[in-house]
Design a protein around this motif. Structure first.
Motif, PDB file in Angstrom:
ATOM      1  N   CYS A 194       0.868  -1.155   0.211  1.00 51.99           N
ATOM      2  CA  CYS A 194       0.095  -0.203  -0.146  1.00 51.99           C
ATOM      3  C   CYS A 194       0.879   1.154   0.162  1.00 51.99           C
ATOM      4  CB  CYS A 194      -0.849   0.058   1.174  1.00 51.99           C
ATOM      5  SG  CYS A 194      -2.225  -1.224   1.011  1.00 51.99           S
ATOM      6  N   ALA A 195       2.073   1.372   0.922  1.00 51.23           N
ATOM      7  CA  ALA A 195       2.916   2.314   0.935  1.00 51.23           C
ATOM      8  C   ALA A 195       3.319   2.615  -0.483  1.00 51.23           C
ATOM      9  CB  ALA A 195       3.741   2.333   1.912  1.00 51.23           C
ATOM     10  N   ARG A 196       3.996   1.616  -1.108  1.00 45.26           N
ATOM     11  CA  ARG A 196       4.601   1.647  -2.478  1.00 45.26           C
ATOM     12  C   ARG A 196       3.496   2.364  -3.417  1.00 45.26           C
ATOM     13  NH1 ARG A 196       7.977  -3.299  -4.500  1.00 45.26           N
ATOM     14  NH2 ARG A 196       9.406  -2.430  -2.944  1.00 45.26           N
ATOM     15  N   SER A 197       2.465   1.730  -3.261  1.00 50.62           N
ATOM     16  CA  SER A 197       1.280   2.254  -4.410  1.00 50.62           C
ATOM     17  C   SER A 197       1.003   3.679  -4.131  1.00 50.62           C
ATOM     18  CB  SER A 197       0.109   1.271  -4.357  1.00 50.62           C
ATOM     19  OG  SER A 197      -0.828   1.724  -5.047  1.00 50.62           O
ATOM     20  N   LEU A 198       1.009   4.075  -2.802  1.00 51.06           N
ATOM     21  CA  LEU A 198       0.431   5.623  -2.443  1.00 51.06           C
ATOM     22  C   LEU A 198       1.852   6.300  -3.109  1.00 51.06           C
ATOM     23  CD1 LEU A 198      -1.134   5.347   1.139  1.00 51.06           C
ATOM     24  CD2 LEU A 198      -2.092   5.904  -1.173  1.00 51.06           C
ATOM     25  N   ALA A 199       3.113   5.876  -2.605  1.00 48.15           N
ATOM     26  CA  ALA A 199       3.961   6.761  -3.229  1.00 48.15           C
ATOM     27  C   ALA A 199       4.112   6.950  -4.670  1.00 48.15           C
ATOM     28  CB  ALA A 199       5.425   6.109  -2.581  1.00 48.15           C
ATOM     29  N   ALA A 200       3.930   5.821  -5.212  1.00 46.88           N
ATOM     30  CA  ALA A 200       3.844   6.051  -6.783  1.00 46.88           C
ATOM     31  C   ALA A 200       2.820   6.992  -7.238  1.00 46.88           C
ATOM     32  CB  ALA A 200       3.513   4.523  -7.511  1.00 46.88           C
ATOM     33  N   ARG A 201       1.565   6.884  -6.483  1.00 49.20           N
ATOM     34  CA  ARG A 201       0.679   7.840  -7.230  1.00 49.20           C
ATOM     35  C   ARG A 201       0.870   9.306  -6.867  1.00 49.20           C
ATOM     36  NH1 ARG A 201      -5.156   4.957  -5.215  1.00 49.20           N
ATOM     37  NH2 ARG A 201      -4.947   2.984  -6.648  1.00 49.20           N
ATOM     38  N   ALA A 202       1.545   9.440  -5.772  1.00 50.14           N
ATOM     39  CA  ALA A 202       1.928  10.875  -5.226  1.00 50.14           C
ATOM     40  C   ALA A 202       2.851  11.086  -6.211  1.00 50.14           C
ATOM     41  CB  ALA A 202       2.474  10.772  -3.835  1.00 50.14           C
ATOM     42  N   GLU A 203       3.867  10.431  -6.646  1.00 54.20           N
ATOM     43  CA  GLU A 203       5.092  10.707  -7.356  1.00 54.20           C
ATOM     44  C   GLU A 203       4.348  11.204  -9.009  1.00 54.20           C
ATOM     45  OE1 GLU A 203       9.166   9.265  -9.317  1.00 54.20           O
ATOM     46  OE2 GLU A 203       8.207   7.705  -7.713  1.00 54.20           O
ATOM     47  N   ALA A 204       3.426  10.447  -9.282  1.00 55.22           N
ATOM     48  CA  ALA A 204       2.678  10.534 -10.503  1.00 55.22           C
ATOM     49  C   ALA A 204       1.840  11.886 -10.636  1.00 55.22           C
ATOM     50  CB  ALA A 204       1.794   9.410 -10.921  1.00 55.22           C
ATOM     51  N   ILE A 205       1.298  12.527  -9.512  1.00 55.21           N
ATOM     52  CA  ILE A 205       0.677  13.459  -9.231  1.00 55.21           C
ATOM     53  C   ILE A 205       1.652  14.681  -9.385  1.00 55.21           C
ATOM     54  CG2 ILE A 205      -0.793  15.162  -7.856  1.00 55.21           C
ATOM     55  CD1 ILE A 205      -2.172  12.301  -6.824  1.00 55.21           C
ATOM     56  N   GLN A 206       2.605  14.685  -8.782  1.00 57.72           N
ATOM     57  CA  GLN A 206       3.852  15.758  -8.677  1.00 57.72           C
ATOM     58  C   GLN A 206       4.500  16.067 -10.214  1.00 57.72           C
ATOM     59  OE1 GLN A 206       5.008  17.796  -6.390  1.00 57.72           O
ATOM     60  NE2 GLN A 206       3.702  17.122  -4.691  1.00 57.72           N
ATOM     61  N   ARG A 207       4.528  14.816 -10.824  1.00 59.03           N
ATOM     62  CA  ARG A 207       4.736  14.943 -12.242  1.00 59.03           C
ATOM     63  C   ARG A 207       4.063  15.579 -13.055  1.00 59.03           C
ATOM     64  NH1 ARG A 207       7.566   9.089 -13.323  1.00 59.03           N
ATOM     65  NH2 ARG A 207       9.636   9.309 -12.158  1.00 59.03           N
ATOM     66  N   LYS A 208       2.901  15.452 -12.986  1.00 56.52           N
ATOM     67  CA  LYS A 208       1.512  16.266 -13.738  1.00 56.52           C
ATOM     68  C   LYS A 208       1.543  17.450 -13.261  1.00 56.52           C
ATOM     69  CE  LYS A 208      -1.655  12.377 -14.503  1.00 56.52           C
ATOM     70  NZ  LYS A 208      -2.918  11.691 -14.318  1.00 56.52           N
ATOM     71  N   LYS A 209       1.954  17.938 -12.025  1.00 52.49           N
ATOM     72  CA  LYS A 209       1.751  19.072 -11.733  1.00 52.49           C
ATOM     73  C   LYS A 209       2.928  20.063 -12.469  1.00 52.49           C
ATOM     74  CE  LYS A 209      -0.527  18.991  -7.424  1.00 52.49           C
ATOM     75  NZ  LYS A 209      -0.401  19.049  -5.804  1.00 52.49           N
ATOM     76  N   HIS A 210       4.205  19.370 -12.370  1.00 52.22           N
ATOM     77  CA  HIS A 210       5.258  20.114 -12.956  1.00 52.22           C
ATOM     78  C   HIS A 210       5.456  20.223 -14.312  1.00 52.22           C
ATOM     79  CE1 HIS A 210       7.431  20.722  -9.053  1.00 52.22           C
ATOM     80  NE2 HIS A 210       7.213  19.416  -8.643  1.00 52.22           N
ATOM     81  N   SER A 211       4.656  19.294 -14.957  1.00 47.21           N
ATOM     82  CA  SER A 211       4.522  19.342 -16.543  1.00 47.21           C
ATOM     83  C   SER A 211       3.669  20.173 -17.001  1.00 47.21           C
ATOM     84  CB  SER A 211       4.338  17.650 -16.930  1.00 47.21           C
ATOM     85  OG  SER A 211       2.997  17.324 -16.173  1.00 47.21           O
TER      86      SER A 211
END
Length: 211
Positions: A194-211
């Motif tokens: 679960c922690a790995r899945s949440l971290a991956a989602r958070a990282e994907a959201i951060q990339r979308k924001k910066h892009s």
């Protein structure tokens, strides 16, 4: 650079958690299988061929025969002593015939002719005193008072035991801790995933924001 290093350390911690979780799951399963073979099967055989009964003392006597026991007096010191044979004859609620009482199944297998095996001392006189004390206990303190005893048709149908070898509490603890280990491993794996899945989602959201 520091950011990439922090991400690497976090992934390494996740991998360690996953390995620990799978290790606990394997240990719990192997423990359950081992205890099931070595504890549950004999316990079920004992319960299937036996049961409880009410016993009353008929006679308490010492035989003239003495038996050998091994005492230890240190790491490299062992010797042999002897103790007298005490027999406690009881009447059970399941049969009118007298039965020989034993401490438990282990004592019955060790010496089926006697009801009590004292802690082996170097001095034969001390062993005799321990047996005599036990004899007085059954004669004076127990006397004609009824007590619970157990029989096993598979072992010796004419003998009874004071205690069961496979007690419910012992069996509960033997299966409780492997089960707890297994569930703890499952919990660690689930939380890490679960922690790995949440971290991956958070990282994907951060990339979308910066892009």
């Amino acid at each position: 650079m520091a950011r990439g290093r922090a991400a690497y350390e976090y992934t390494e911690a996740e991998d360690k958690s996953m390995r620990l979780g799978f290790l606990l799951i394997a240990a719990g399963l192997l423990s359950l299988l081992g205890l099931g073979c070595f504890w549950l099967r004999p316990a079920l055989q004992e319960r299937g061929g036996g049961g409880a009964a009410n016993c009353t003392v008929l006679a308490v006597r010492q035989l003239g025969e003495r038996f050998a026991c091994t005492f230890s007096c240190g790491a490299a010191c062992r010797g042999t002593a002897r103790y007298p044979c005490l027999q406690v004859l009881v009447r059970t609620s399941r049969s009118a015939a007298p039965a020989l009482l034993h401490e438990d199944e282990r004592q019955l297998r060790t010496n089926p002719k006697c009801s009590y095996i004292p802690p082996c001392a170097r001095d034969d006189q001390e062993n005799s005193e321990n047996v005599t004390y036990k004899q007085k206990y059954w004669k004076e303190k127990v006397g004609s008072q009824p007590f619970t005893c157990y029989f096993n048709q598979h072992l010796r149908p004419d003998d009874v035991m004071l205690k069961r070898t496979h007690d419910e509490t012992v069996l509960l603890h033997c299966f409780l801790w492997p089960l707890v280990t297994f569930l703890l491993g499952v919990l660690i794996v689930a939380l890490t995933a679960c922690a790995r899945s949440l971290a991956a989602r958070a990282e994907a959201i951060q990339r979308k924001k910066h892009s």
